[in-house]
Structure formats: C-alpha cells, structure tokens
Design an enzyme around this catalytic site. Structure first.
Site, PDB file in Angstrom:
ATOM      1  N   CYS A 120     -23.451  15.958  64.065  1.00  0.00           N
ATOM      2  CA  CYS A 120     -23.743  14.583  64.490  1.00  0.00           C
ATOM      3  C   CYS A 120     -25.129  14.210  63.972  1.00  0.00           C
ATOM      4  O   CYS A 120     -25.752  14.996  63.259  1.00  0.00           O
ATOM      5  CB  CYS A 120     -23.662  14.438  66.011  1.00  0.00           C
ATOM      6  SG  CYS A 120     -23.408  12.709  66.512  1.00  0.00           S
ATOM      7  N   CYS A 122     -27.423  12.057  66.162  1.00  0.00           N
ATOM      8  CA  CYS A 122     -28.282  11.433  67.185  1.00  0.00           C
ATOM      9  C   CYS A 122     -29.579  12.188  67.454  1.00  0.00           C
ATOM     10  O   CYS A 122     -30.572  11.573  67.846  1.00  0.00           O
ATOM     11  CB  CYS A 122     -27.499  11.199  68.465  1.00  0.00           C
ATOM     12  SG  CYS A 122     -26.514  12.593  69.015  1.00  0.00           S
ATOM     13  N   CYS A 130     -25.547   7.855  66.671  1.00  0.00           N
ATOM     14  CA  CYS A 130     -24.825   8.946  66.022  1.00  0.00           C
ATOM     15  C   CYS A 130     -24.421   8.635  64.577  1.00  0.00           C
ATOM     16  O   CYS A 130     -23.331   9.047  64.137  1.00  0.00           O
ATOM     17  CB  CYS A 130     -23.608   9.329  66.856  1.00  0.00           C
ATOM     18  SG  CYS A 130     -24.027   9.836  68.535  1.00  0.00           S
ATOM     19  N   LYS A 195     -13.945  12.274  73.346  1.00  0.00           N
ATOM     20  CA  LYS A 195     -15.306  12.298  73.879  1.00  0.00           C
ATOM     21  C   LYS A 195     -15.588  10.944  74.507  1.00  0.00           C
ATOM     22  O   LYS A 195     -15.522   9.911  73.848  1.00  0.00           O
ATOM     23  CB  LYS A 195     -16.304  12.599  72.764  1.00  0.00           C
ATOM     24  CG  LYS A 195     -17.747  12.583  73.246  1.00  0.00           C
ATOM     25  CD  LYS A 195     -18.702  13.016  72.156  1.00  0.00           C
ATOM     26  CE  LYS A 195     -20.125  13.006  72.646  1.00  0.00           C
ATOM     27  NZ  LYS A 195     -21.057  13.454  71.605  1.00  0.00           N
ATOM     28  N   ARG A 205     -29.496  14.670  76.770  1.00  0.00           N
ATOM     29  CA  ARG A 205     -30.289  13.764  75.935  1.00  0.00           C
ATOM     30  C   ARG A 205     -31.776  14.035  76.100  1.00  0.00           C
ATOM     31  O   ARG A 205     -32.545  13.858  75.156  1.00  0.00           O
ATOM     32  CB  ARG A 205     -29.908  12.311  76.224  1.00  0.00           C
ATOM     33  CG  ARG A 205     -28.482  12.039  75.728  1.00  0.00           C
ATOM     34  CD  ARG A 205     -28.018  10.619  75.960  1.00  0.00           C
ATOM     35  NE  ARG A 205     -26.600  10.492  75.567  1.00  0.00           N
ATOM     36  CZ  ARG A 205     -25.859   9.417  75.772  1.00  0.00           C
ATOM     37  NH1 ARG A 205     -26.394   8.352  76.351  1.00  0.00           N
ATOM     38  NH2 ARG A 205     -24.604   9.393  75.376  1.00  0.00           N
ATOM     39  N   ARG A 217     -23.516   4.066  73.609  1.00  0.00           N
ATOM     40  CA  ARG A 217     -22.609   4.613  72.597  1.00  0.00           C
ATOM     41  C   ARG A 217     -21.176   4.107  72.778  1.00  0.00           C
ATOM     42  O   ARG A 217     -20.216   4.724  72.307  1.00  0.00           O
ATOM     43  CB  ARG A 217     -22.615   6.145  72.672  1.00  0.00           C
ATOM     44  CG  ARG A 217     -23.979   6.793  72.485  1.00  0.00           C
ATOM     45  CD  ARG A 217     -23.831   8.202  71.920  1.00  0.00           C
ATOM     46  NE  ARG A 217     -24.933   9.092  72.221  1.00  0.00           N
ATOM     47  CZ  ARG A 217     -26.127   9.031  71.670  1.00  0.00           C
ATOM     48  NH1 ARG A 217     -26.409   8.081  70.795  1.00  0.00           N
ATOM     49  NH2 ARG A 217     -27.061   9.911  71.988  1.00  0.00           N
ATOM     50  N   LYS A 248     -14.291  16.057  76.427  1.00  0.00           N
ATOM     51  CA  LYS A 248     -15.687  16.087  76.882  1.00  0.00           C
ATOM     52  C   LYS A 248     -16.021  14.797  77.579  1.00  0.00           C
ATOM     53  O   LYS A 248     -15.750  13.735  77.017  1.00  0.00           O
ATOM     54  CB  LYS A 248     -16.573  16.259  75.650  1.00  0.00           C
ATOM     55  CG  LYS A 248     -18.035  16.288  75.953  1.00  0.00           C
ATOM     56  CD  LYS A 248     -18.810  16.314  74.681  1.00  0.00           C
ATOM     57  CE  LYS A 248     -20.270  16.190  75.053  1.00  0.00           C
ATOM     58  NZ  LYS A 248     -21.095  16.030  73.898  1.00  0.00           N
ATOM     59  N   SER A 274     -23.848  18.866  80.250  1.00  0.00           N
ATOM     60  CA  SER A 274     -25.147  19.052  80.902  1.00  0.00           C
ATOM     61  C   SER A 274     -25.191  18.525  82.329  1.00  0.00           C
ATOM     62  O   SER A 274     -25.681  19.211  83.232  1.00  0.00           O
ATOM     63  CB  SER A 274     -26.235  18.399  80.061  1.00  0.00           C
ATOM     64  OG  SER A 274     -25.953  17.023  79.856  1.00  0.00           O
ATOM     65  N   TYR A 313     -23.041  25.839  79.592  1.00  0.00           N
ATOM     66  CA  TYR A 313     -24.397  26.369  79.770  1.00  0.00           C
ATOM     67  C   TYR A 313     -24.403  27.511  80.774  1.00  0.00           C
ATOM     68  O   TYR A 313     -25.391  28.211  80.912  1.00  0.00           O
ATOM     69  CB  TYR A 313     -25.340  25.233  80.222  1.00  0.00           C
ATOM     70  CG  TYR A 313     -25.310  24.066  79.259  1.00  0.00           C
ATOM     71  CD1 TYR A 313     -26.016  24.127  78.058  1.00  0.00           C
ATOM     72  CD2 TYR A 313     -24.525  22.939  79.507  1.00  0.00           C
ATOM     73  CE1 TYR A 313     -25.955  23.080  77.153  1.00  0.00           C
ATOM     74  CE2 TYR A 313     -24.455  21.889  78.604  1.00  0.00           C
ATOM     75  CZ  TYR A 313     -25.165  21.971  77.429  1.00  0.00           C
ATOM     76  OH  TYR A 313     -25.090  20.946  76.516  1.00  0.00           O
TER      77      TYR A 313
HETATM   78  C1  PBG Z   1     -24.203  14.496  70.389  1.00  0.00           C
HETATM   79  C2  PBG Z   1     -23.785  15.277  71.552  1.00  0.00           C
HETATM   80  C3  PBG Z   1     -23.955  14.990  72.919  1.00  0.00           C
HETATM   81  C4  PBG Z   1     -23.483  16.077  73.613  1.00  0.00           C
HETATM   82  C5  PBG Z   1     -23.022  16.997  72.686  1.00  0.00           C
HETATM   83  N1  PBG Z   1     -23.189  16.473  71.415  1.00  0.00           N
HETATM   84  C6  PBG Z   1     -24.589  13.871  73.616  1.00  0.00           C
HETATM   85  C7  PBG Z   1     -24.226  12.478  73.480  1.00  0.00           C
HETATM   86  O1  PBG Z   1     -23.160  12.088  73.005  1.00  0.00           O
HETATM   87  O2  PBG Z   1     -25.098  11.702  73.857  1.00  0.00           O
HETATM   88  C8  PBG Z   1     -23.492  16.209  75.113  1.00  0.00           C
HETATM   89  C9  PBG Z   1     -23.605  17.568  75.645  1.00  0.00           C
HETATM   90  C10 PBG Z   1     -23.977  17.678  77.072  1.00  0.00           C
HETATM   91  O3  PBG Z   1     -24.199  16.701  77.801  1.00  0.00           O
HETATM   92  O4  PBG Z   1     -24.054  18.831  77.514  1.00  0.00           O
HETATM   93  N2  PBG Z   1     -23.301  13.594  69.866  1.00  0.00           N
HETATM   94 ZN    ZN Z   2     -24.374  12.119  68.411  1.00  0.00          ZN
END
Ligand code: PBG
Ligand code: ZN
Length: 322
Positions: A120, A122, A130, A195, A205, A217, A248, A274, A313
């Site tokens: 990605c 970002c 992204c 996602k 983030r 997003r 996700k 997260s 995690y």
């Molecule tokens: C980036 C990305 C994100 C996550 C994984 N890859 C964040 C987003 O889309 O802002 C999130 C992972 C997490 O929250 O543990 N595209």
């Molecule tokens: Zn991204």
C-alpha cells in the site's frame, strides 16, 4: 427423540470429554504476526495505544525475530515507516527503501521465516492516502502502475508473498501480471479483498503514521453496512488470481468471514486489527475483563467463523499459551 433421552450436557461433563468433542482449535500454524519497521537506527518505540507492540529499526529487531521463530510462528507481515514521505509514496519502490532493506535483512539472516509484505502507500505518502491523488481522491489506475513497481521491488528483495491492502480495483490482476512478467510466478498474493472503512484501524494509524491528512478512505474501502459487496470483491479477486482472500477487520465481521468460507474454496484470512487488540488490552489493564481468556475466546471465534489464517498482534501471546 428429545429430552430426557437426549441430554447435551453429557458431553460437557469434564474437560476430557470437552476436549474430545471440541470443534475448533487454535493453532500456532494459523498465525501471522505484523511487524512495524521504521527507517533509521536505534529505534524501539512502544505504540502507546498498543501495549507490547513496538516500532523497530532493523538494528534492534533481532530479539523480536528470534522470539517469533522460537515460538514457531510461521510468518510475519511487514509494514514500513520511511525516512521521508512524498506525494506518491516513492519509497515503496525504492530498492533501498525501508521495506526492501528489511526484507533482505530478514531473509538473509532468518531464511525460514516467511515474509509477507503489506502492499500500500498510506505510510509513505505525505497526504496519508493509499495511492496517487487526483482531484482530492485516489486515482485508481495511476495507483495500479505504482503498485506494480512496488511489488516487483518487494519480490526482487526476496519477499515470499505480497498482500495488497489499498482496495484499488483490478489490483490483483495488475500484480499477478507484473509478477509473472518478471518471472516471479511462484509468489502468492494474499488480497485484502473485503477491507472495510473501519474505525477499528485508529491505533494502527498512530503506529504507522498513516492517518489521512484530509477526508477519509470511504471512496476505496468498503461500506461497513455491506455484505453482498464483500462476496463480489472476493469473487473478483479470485478471478484475478488471488491465492488467499482476507476479511478486515475480523471481530465485527464474523458473518462476512463465514459467508466467504461457505461460498469459495480458497484459504480465508482474518485480520484481527489494531482497535480489536487495543480494546482487549485496555479493558484487561483496567481489570474489567480477563485479558488472556477474552483474547483466546475472540481468536477461537474467528476460526469458528471460518478463518484459516489469523493476522494478529496477539500472535506471540497466543503462541505461548497453546
Ligand atoms: C494500510 C493498512 C491499514 C491496516 C493494514 N494496512 C490501515 C488503514 O487502512 O488505514 C490496518 C491494520 C490495523 O488496524 O491493525 N492500508
Ligand atoms: Zn493504505
């Protein structure tokens, strides 16, 4: 035939019989551990909202990698925080970029650890979106061009698998073509197929410095309310060549995991994100829940829903317990 002949409690009498009839088991074989690699030196910084999770520079990462290998966790998923960000996130295809350097370092020293890269932009763009911006939105097809450069550089550095997470249309097809043209026909693609535009990514983030500087997003990640759209995304990704599909976040999307599992026959990964980690950690710290038990229950539920793979995690903590 019903009660009193049938008594389901007979099979719950003690732990031995419960073990025998247990339908779902967590295994270390299912786990992928995310790692945050920061360019620079002498960095081991705990992420305030994710206790126990750190950003590492490569010179400080050996202890972490050895622990992962000792615990028999099969794979890591790499995220990078570059020295410098720019409009397009060009560090993502720099052969000496933060991720390329990390892949080479890890594969050189620990060749058996399976290295997956998050694909990605970002964490690498000055605006935190992204991909490439056009009129305050991410331009899909220009972003695909840069994505191809990114995956080729990951493959050349030695990545075992790539995982596109930007939710661009056609990204799996673009990546498969690019990899195949360069001779990387054996590198699988794990697509972040479904996602969602979720608020559960907040702590990530902070961890990855990837909060968008304006807007959100929602023009590329999926609407939280949609389920049929997830099935459509997964079908497209499989048709384009995805080897593994991902849902996700995981916890609030168990119905999506379950539906995908029932409708397709590729492995399904769930990303225990997260915010899901932070909630359990925070409530545990306050003494409001039993952190360990809630963690095991949550991950077991993801498997029960149909996840073959869990990105979490908690991987090290779980591996220690099972
Ligand atoms: C980036 C990305 C994100 C996550 C994984 N890859 C964040 C987003 O889309 O802002 C999130 C992972 C997490 O929250 O543990 N595209
Ligand atoms: Zn991204």
């Amino acid at each position: 035939m019903g009660f009193p002949t049938v008594r389901p409690r007979r099979l719950r009498k003690n732990e031995s019989i419960r073990r025998l009839v247990r339908e779902t088991k967590l295994s270390v074989d299912d786990l992928i551990y995310p790692l945050f690699i920061e360019a620079g030196k002498n960095i081991k910084k705990e992420i305030p909202s994710m206790p126990g999770i750190y950003r590492y520079s490569l010179d400080k990462i050996d202890e972490e990698l050895k622990e992962i290998i000792d615990l028999n966790i099969p794979a890591v998923l790499l995220f990078g925080i570059p020295l410098e960000k720019d409009e397009v996130g060009s560090d993502t295809w720099n052969e000496n970029g933060v991720i390329q350097t990390a892949i080479k370092y890890i594969k050189d020293k620990y060749p058996d650890l399976y290295v997956i890269t998050d694909v990605c932009f970002c964490e690498y763009t000055s605006h935190g979106h992204c991909g490439v911006l056009y009129c305050n939105d991410v331009d899909n097809d220009k972003t695909l061009e840069n994505t191809k450069k990114q995956v080729i550089s990951h493959a050349k550095a030695g990545a075992d698998m790539v995982a596109p997470s930007g939710m661009m249309d056609g990204v799996v097809k673009a990546i498969r073509q690019a990899l195949d043209e360069e001779g990387f026909t054996d590198i699988p693609i794990m697509s972040y197929s479904a996602k969602y535009a979720s608020s559960y990514y907040g702590p990530f983030r902070d961890a990855a410095d990837s909060t968008p500087s304006f807007g959100d997003r929602k023009t590329y990640q999926m609407d939280v309310a949609n389920k049929r759209e997830a099935l459509k995304e997964v079908a497209l990704d499989i048709e384009e060549g995805a080897d593994i599909v991902m849902v996700k976040p995981a916890l609030a999307y168990l119905d999506i995991i379950s539906d995908i599992k029932q409708n397709f026959n590729v492995p399904v990964a769930a990303y225990n994100v997260s915010g899901e980690y932070s909630m359990i950690k925070a409530a545990g710290k306050l003494g409001w829940i039993d952190q360990q038990k809630v963690m095991l229950e949550t991950l077991t539920a993801m498997k029960r829903a149909g996840a073959d793979i869990i990105i979490t995690y908690f991987a090290k903590e779980v591996a220690r317990l099972i």
